[in-house]
Design a protein around this motif. Sequence first.
Motif, PDB file in Angstrom:
ATOM      1  N   LYS A 121      -7.937   7.746   8.401  1.00 13.34           N
ATOM      2  CA  LYS A 121      -9.024   8.723   8.446  1.00 13.34           C
ATOM      3  C   LYS A 121     -10.324   8.042   8.877  1.00 13.34           C
ATOM      4  CE  LYS A 121     -10.465  10.462   4.561  1.00 13.34           C
ATOM      5  NZ  LYS A 121     -10.578  11.233   3.327  1.00 13.34           N
ATOM      6  N   LYS A 146      -3.314   6.673   4.727  1.00 12.11           N
ATOM      7  CA  LYS A 146      -4.023   7.848   5.272  1.00 12.11           C
ATOM      8  C   LYS A 146      -5.525   7.629   5.232  1.00 12.11           C
ATOM      9  CE  LYS A 146      -1.892  10.970   2.789  1.00 12.11           C
ATOM     10  NZ  LYS A 146      -1.432  12.241   2.202  1.00 12.11           N
ATOM     11  N   GLU A 147      -6.019   7.023   4.181  1.00 13.74           N
ATOM     12  CA  GLU A 147      -7.454   6.752   4.072  1.00 13.74           C
ATOM     13  C   GLU A 147      -7.901   5.811   5.174  1.00 13.74           C
ATOM     14  OE1 GLU A 147     -10.120   7.837   2.232  1.00 13.74           O
ATOM     15  OE2 GLU A 147      -8.682   9.402   1.728  1.00 13.74           O
ATOM     16  N   HIS A 148      -7.120   4.771   5.438  1.00 17.18           N
ATOM     17  CA  HIS A 148      -7.456   3.830   6.508  1.00 17.18           C
ATOM     18  C   HIS A 148      -7.480   4.543   7.851  1.00 17.18           C
ATOM     19  CE1 HIS A 148      -7.615   0.099   4.290  1.00 17.18           C
ATOM     20  NE2 HIS A 148      -6.466   0.391   3.693  1.00 17.18           N
ATOM     21  N   SER A 205       0.839  -1.192   0.000  1.00 19.64           N
ATOM     22  CA  SER A 205       0.000   0.000   0.000  1.00 19.64           C
ATOM     23  C   SER A 205       0.873   1.241   0.000  1.00 19.64           C
ATOM     24  CB  SER A 205      -0.888   0.019   1.253  1.00 19.64           C
ATOM     25  OG  SER A 205      -1.717  -1.093   1.286  1.00 19.64           O
ATOM     26  N   ASN A 206       0.375   2.278  -0.599  1.00 19.97           N
ATOM     27  CA  ASN A 206       1.110   3.531  -0.582  1.00 19.97           C
ATOM     28  C   ASN A 206       0.608   4.418   0.557  1.00 19.97           C
ATOM     29  OD1 ASN A 206      -1.240   4.787  -1.431  1.00 19.97           O
ATOM     30  ND2 ASN A 206      -0.661   4.760  -3.578  1.00 19.97           N
ATOM     31  N   TRP A 207       1.259   5.519   0.788  1.00 17.48           N
ATOM     32  CA  TRP A 207       0.927   6.397   1.902  1.00 17.48           C
ATOM     33  C   TRP A 207      -0.502   6.920   1.806  1.00 17.48           C
ATOM     34  CZ3 TRP A 207       1.311   7.323   6.607  1.00 17.48           C
ATOM     35  CH2 TRP A 207       1.028   8.548   7.168  1.00 17.48           C
ATOM     36  N   ASP A 208      -0.995   7.236   0.625  1.00 15.46           N
ATOM     37  CA  ASP A 208      -2.361   7.736   0.482  1.00 15.46           C
ATOM     38  C   ASP A 208      -3.380   6.700   0.944  1.00 15.46           C
ATOM     39  OD1 ASP A 208      -1.651  10.240  -0.516  1.00 15.46           O
ATOM     40  OD2 ASP A 208      -1.520   9.482  -2.570  1.00 15.46           O
ATOM     41  N   LEU A 209      -3.133   5.439   0.636  1.00 17.82           N
ATOM     42  CA  LEU A 209      -4.019   4.371   1.093  1.00 17.82           C
ATOM     43  C   LEU A 209      -3.992   4.271   2.615  1.00 17.82           C
ATOM     44  CD1 LEU A 209      -3.893   1.240  -1.179  1.00 17.82           C
ATOM     45  CD2 LEU A 209      -5.797   1.929   0.233  1.00 17.82           C
TER      46      LEU A 209
END
Length: 71
Positions: A67, A63-65, A57-61
Amino acid sequence: MIEGIKFITDEKGNQKGIILELPALKKHKVKASEVIEALSGLQELIDNAELDTQKASNWDLAKEHLKNLRP
């Protein structure tokens, strides 16, 4: 379970991570020894963790988790 320790799971319910919410631990006056005791089965969790066969997973993924965990 202790307030301030959150387990992250995937859509299948597999445990993928642990978050220690330091402000929550402080608020509830949790001692480090209590956290260590609560995580006494950590080696078993690590040993039983399923490895992802997909790309990491990348950092954006991530962050979504995170959030989605906010109250």
